[in-house]
Structure formats: C-alpha cells, structure tokens
Design a protein around this motif. Structure first.
Motif, PDB file in Angstrom:
ATOM      1  N   UNK A 141       0.889  -1.064  -0.035  1.00  0.00           N
ATOM      2  CA  UNK A 141      -0.169  -0.203   0.061  1.00  0.00           C
ATOM      3  C   UNK A 141       0.976   1.347   0.077  1.00  0.00           C
ATOM      4  N   UNK A 142       1.936   1.093   0.649  1.00  0.00           N
ATOM      5  CA  UNK A 142       2.785   2.463   0.823  1.00  0.00           C
ATOM      6  C   UNK A 142       3.418   2.825  -0.466  1.00  0.00           C
ATOM      7  N   UNK A 148       2.677   9.033  -5.011  1.00  0.00           N
ATOM      8  CA  UNK A 148       1.896  10.032  -4.964  1.00  0.00           C
ATOM      9  C   UNK A 148       2.152  11.155  -4.096  1.00  0.00           C
ATOM     10  N   UNK A 149       2.935  11.023  -2.961  1.00  0.00           N
ATOM     11  CA  UNK A 149       3.552  12.242  -2.183  1.00  0.00           C
ATOM     12  C   UNK A 149       4.834  12.704  -3.124  1.00  0.00           C
ATOM     13  N   UNK A 336      -5.717   4.858  -1.362  1.00  0.00           N
ATOM     14  CA  UNK A 336      -5.217   5.193  -0.191  1.00  0.00           C
ATOM     15  C   UNK A 336      -4.046   6.159  -0.477  1.00  0.00           C
ATOM     16  N   UNK A 337      -3.288   6.000  -1.829  1.00  0.00           N
ATOM     17  CA  UNK A 337      -2.362   6.867  -2.060  1.00  0.00           C
ATOM     18  C   UNK A 337      -2.761   8.319  -2.053  1.00  0.00           C
ATOM     19  N   UNK A 344      -1.711  14.182   4.516  1.00  0.00           N
ATOM     20  CA  UNK A 344      -0.208  14.500   4.821  1.00  0.00           C
ATOM     21  C   UNK A 344       0.062  16.085   4.485  1.00  0.00           C
ATOM     22  N   UNK A 345      -0.325  16.478   3.388  1.00  0.00           N
ATOM     23  CA  UNK A 345      -0.191  17.912   2.863  1.00  0.00           C
ATOM     24  C   UNK A 345      -0.769  18.782   3.902  1.00  0.00           C
ATOM     25  N   UNK A 346      -2.272  18.417   4.211  1.00  0.00           N
ATOM     26  CA  UNK A 346      -2.724  19.293   5.172  1.00  0.00           C
ATOM     27  C   UNK A 346      -2.292  19.486   6.587  1.00  0.00           C
TER      28      UNK A 346
END
Length: 367
Positions: A141-142, A148-149, A336-337, A344-346
């Motif tokens: 999943x990671x 995407x990050x 999920x990505x 995470x961004x927020x």
C-alpha cells in the motif's frame, strides 16, 4: 563461470542500485567523469530535451503573455547566457536503466514540476513542503502513497522501509513490471521516485523497520514530520507508534478498505492513546512471527475490522481456507495513495488538526 553466468551475476549484484548520479558539466571533474562513462558504456541512451524545458520555463514565467517562437528563443538565449547549452542544468544518469537525461537545475526543475499545483498549493507552501520529511513503513500500500507524495511534491525527503521483495502476486496492486520480480519493494519505489524527481531525497531501509533501526528511521538527518504506517507486522505497528508518540510525530494509516484513513496527532495531543486506545494489552514479543490468521483477533479493533466492507470481512474468514492472506485491490491502494497524500499535505500546512478515522467509501457515495 560462463560469460552468460557472469553477466547475470553482475545484473543481480546491481539490483539494489537506486540513486541516480548527477553531473554538472560546468565543473571539469563532472565533465571528465561523464565523458569517461559514455566512452566506457556505448549502450547508454541519451535523452536531451533541455530546450523544451527552458521554453516551458519561459512560458510559466510569463503567464500574461503569449510568446511568439522568436520571443521564446530570445528569452531562452538571455536566460542561458554564455553557458554552452550542453553544460546548462544537470545531466542525470540512471544506472539501472542506463539512461542519461538532461534537465534544468534543481530550482528550475522544482518550479516547473510544481507549476501546475499552483494556486491550489501556493509558492510559500511549495517552499515549506520542500523541507519536510515523511517516513513510510510498508511498501505495498505504501508504494502508491510514496509515489503520490513524490508526484505532488509534498515533501523533500522520503524514508522507505520494507524487508520484502516483489512477487508476482503483489503485482495486482504494486505499480511495476515483471522485470522487478524479486527486487526489493523499497528499491522499486525508490527508483520510480528518482525517475520522477531526482532531487527528492530517498533514504532506504531494506531490512524493514526494526526495533534496532527505528531510532535511525525517525531521527537521522532530522526528525520525521509524519509517519505513514502501512506494515503487516503487529509489533512494528505498535512500536512505531510508541516512538512517534515519544517524539511528537503524527501518524497516518490507510487500511485499504472503504477508503478508511486513520490519523493520530501526537504532535498536538501528546497524551493521546496509541491507535485511539484500540491496541490490546499484549506482549510485543508474542506478536512476532504470527500467521495472518493468528493476527486477526488482535487486529480486529486496531484496524476496525468490524466496520470493514462485507466482502473484506468474508475474505478475512477465508484466510487459510481458500486464500493465504487478506486481499488488496489496486483501486483501493491507489485511492489510499490519494487520501493519505491529501491528509499529509494538510497536516504539514497546518490545515488539518484532528485525529480520528475517516472514510471515503465509494459503495456508500456512488450508489
């Protein structure tokens, strides 16, 4: 050893290479090193589209004007100045694919790569995010989360931990080719990130996250700003949260079912119980080496099994009967990505302050 066997062994020895080599040809030592590399290896494929990048750079810097072809050439010439075009920017060599790519330098590259993020992400926010560090434990999943990050450039450093290698059964959800079978999941992700953006720092932990290396994973080179936990090991699932809580680092987790994302703001709530208090009182050493079927009673409250989709709950009951482990779908992994990256961004931009469990359940939204 035959010549073919020697060739195969050489390729296998290079399966852990994941860091590109950067050559700045305005520096004599780099010019000589790249010249020697090309002379030694005529199979290297060269990709030089520097003019295209420079024209695009001039375009985004002049949003109120529609430049003519002549004006593009003039603005590019002025920007390059007296530097020979072959020495402008940086040449990036990818050893695992034998590709050599000519790109603009780091600041121009980031400006171009993030230009279509604006104004959903402002210039000030882009600059802030460049300094942030995110660690990911678990690269099934990671992997989707890491890519995407990196694609959105939510951070400047990624730390990736997973001990496992790619198998054919992983490829229903891990984005890679069949040439990656038995290559480290961490290396597969690190290479793709490097090919997308060679200026994002990627630190790899191919033994996975362990009790011995967690301090290093969390703090070496500066503390993580966020932990994304996606591992199967129950002991590390708990130990990583113990460490995150002690350091005041928020934890984000995607459960790959019903679009559920879990957020623990240990940075804002230092006394918050691990996993919202859903971790049972167990001996951590007892959790090592359990089969997936044996993990289920312990996992039930931790990952909200009772709230999972009907098909997921049925599947969990089939482990050890008709299937060997829990199923994961590409559509859920990719979702999920997206959800974890947005979360995470927020968090990093101080736009999200809450802890809890949240669902993006398409079976409920689209009916």
């Amino acid at each position: 050893m035959t010549e073919l066997e020697q060739y195969i062994k050489k390729q296998q020895d290079e399966t852990e290479v994941h860091t590109p080599v950067l050559y700045y040809l305005d520096q004599q030592k780099d010019y000589e090193a790249l010249t020697a590399l090309l002379a030694k290896n005529p199979n290297i494929r060269v990709y030089d589209q520097i003019y295209s990048q420079l024209r695009e750079l001039m375009k985004i810097r002049n949003p109120t004007r529609k430049l003519t072809p002549e004006e593009y050439e003039e603005t590019v010439r002025e920007y390059v100045g007296d530097t020979p075009i072959y020495a402008f920017g940086v040449w990036v060599y990818y050893p695992w694919s034998e590709r050599l790519v000519h790109i603009v330098d780091q600041d121009d590259f980031i400006e171009l790569r993030t230009s279509r993020n604006k104004e959903k992400i402002t210039d000030e926010e882009i600059t802030l995010l460049k300094s942030r560090k995110i660690g990911i434990i678990g690269l099934s999943v990671g992997q989707s989360i890491a890519l995407t990050l990196a694609m959105e450039r939510v951070c400047g450093e990624l730390r990736l931990a997973d001990f496992d290698k790619v198998e054919l059964t992983n490829m229903n959800r891990i984005r890679t080719g069949i040439h990656s079978i038995q290559v480290s999941k961490v290396i597969v992700a690190a290479r793709e990130i490097a090919e997308l953006d060679p200026f994002i720092k990627v630190v790899t932990y191919m033994d996975g996250a362990t009790e011995e290396n967690l301090d290093d994973f969390f703090t070496k080179g500066g503390n993580l700003d966020i932990l994304v936990e996606e591992c199967d090991g129950l002991d590390i699932k708990i130990l990583s949260r113990v460490k995150a809580k002690a350091l005041g680092i928020p934890v984000v987790m995607d459960t790959n079912d019903r679009g559920m994302v879990d957020v623990e703001r240990f940075d804002l709530e230092p006394d918050r119980p691990l996993l919202h208090g859903f971790i049972p009182d167990v001996d951590l050493k007892h959790l090592q080496g359990l089969s997936d079927a044996e993990k289920l009673p312990i996992l039930r409250p931790m990952v909200a099994i009772d709230d999972m989709s009907a098909r997921m709950k049925y599947s969990l009951g089939q482990i050890g009967k008709t299937i060997t482990t829990w199923p994961q779908l590409a559509s859920s992994v990719v979702l999920g990505g997206a959800v974890v990256t947005d979360t995470c961004r927020r968090i990093l931009l101080d736009q999200l302050k809450s802890s809890g469990r949240y669902y993006v359940d398409f079976e409920q939204i689209i009916v």
